[in-house]
Design a protein around this motif. Structure first.
Motif, PDB file in Angstrom:
ATOM      1  N   LEU A 105      62.621  44.038 -17.734  1.00  0.00           N
ATOM      2  CA  LEU A 105      62.389  45.448 -18.023  1.00  0.00           C
ATOM      3  C   LEU A 105      62.406  45.704 -19.531  1.00  0.00           C
ATOM      4  O   LEU A 105      61.544  46.411 -20.064  1.00  0.00           O
ATOM      5  CB  LEU A 105      63.451  46.314 -17.331  1.00  0.00           C
ATOM      6  N   GLN A 108      59.187  44.359 -21.051  1.00  0.00           N
ATOM      7  CA  GLN A 108      58.044  45.208 -20.740  1.00  0.00           C
ATOM      8  C   GLN A 108      58.060  46.489 -21.574  1.00  0.00           C
ATOM      9  O   GLN A 108      57.009  46.932 -22.068  1.00  0.00           O
ATOM     10  CB  GLN A 108      58.030  45.550 -19.243  1.00  0.00           C
ATOM     11  N   GLU A 109      59.240  47.081 -21.749  1.00  0.00           N
ATOM     12  CA  GLU A 109      59.346  48.312 -22.527  1.00  0.00           C
ATOM     13  C   GLU A 109      58.994  48.059 -23.995  1.00  0.00           C
ATOM     14  O   GLU A 109      58.286  48.856 -24.619  1.00  0.00           O
ATOM     15  CB  GLU A 109      60.750  48.897 -22.404  1.00  0.00           C
TER      16      GLU A 109
END
Length: 222
Positions: A105, A108-109
């Motif tokens: 996560l 991806q951010e």
């Protein structure tokens, strides 16, 4: 007692760095028959990189790299990623399972932020291929070295003749490590005690997108 700032602002740091880069290039005779391209890490790197590009009379471009951070501690970098997906993980990042939710996560951010910023710069970038050129990679300072390292990795994939990693200031302990990523490392000051880049500037405001874009346009117009 806080240290005496080494630089008034990014403009002064860039002018001093430009002298050092030009001297290095002339000593190595790197520009014959090769050409140079200066790459900044935005946004803070652009006001520093602009004087370097002017001194070399060459195009100014950007490499977008973002830190990958822990959700609970956004100041702690556990890796870095470029807009086009080059990744570096820190030793701290290695403790997060590669397929685990938190690393994936966070990665991806960070990449989404890099891609979003790249879109903002696209219209002002020169359309130029660094293959066979001298790639001069510039930031306003190096703290952990991760964004600089991943930017150098991304540039290396585009096959420049050489990569020069350049910054006004970096921690002493990082200078030798940066040599793994670039062919030359040009750092004006390498203090042993290093808490943040901003400590070495008298003025260190956030660089707004308008100013960053203006640096690109001024250098590349005509």
């Amino acid at each position: 007692m806080p240290p005496i700032p080494l630089f008034r602002d990014r403009q002064e740091a860039g002018e001093k760095l430009a002298q050092a880069v030009l001297q290095e290039v002339e000593q190595l005779d790197l520009l014959l028959p090769m050409r140079a391209i200066v790459y900044a890490l935005p946004r803070g790197g652009l006001p520093v990189a602009a004087p370097v590009a002017r001194s070399l009379n060459c195009p100014l471009d950007v490499v977008i790299a973002k830190k990958v951070t822990r959700p609970e501690n956004p100041e702690l970098a556990i890796g870095a990623v470029t807009a086009n997906g080059h990744i570096i993980r820190s030793r701290q990042g290695a403790f997060i399972q590669p397929l685990g939710g938190s690393w994936r996560l966070a990665l991806q951010e960070a990449q989404a932020k890099a891609q979003e910023q790249l879109e903002q710069f696209t219209a002002s970038r020169p359309q130029i291929d660094p293959k066979g050129a001298i790639a001069v990679l510039v930031d306003d300072g190096i703290a952990t070295g991760m964004t600089m390292a991943v930017a150098a990795r991304a540039l290396r994939a585009r096959r420049p003749a050489k990569i020069l990693i350049c910054a006004p200031v970096a921690p002493l302990e990082l200078v030798s490590l940066l040599k793994h990523w670039g062919d030359r490392v040009i750092v004006l000051a390498a203090p042993e005690t290093f808490l943040s880049v901003s400590r070495f500037y008298a003025e260190f405001p956030q660089v707004e997108m308008e100013e960053a874009l203006a640096c690109l346009v001024r250098q590349n117009e005509g």
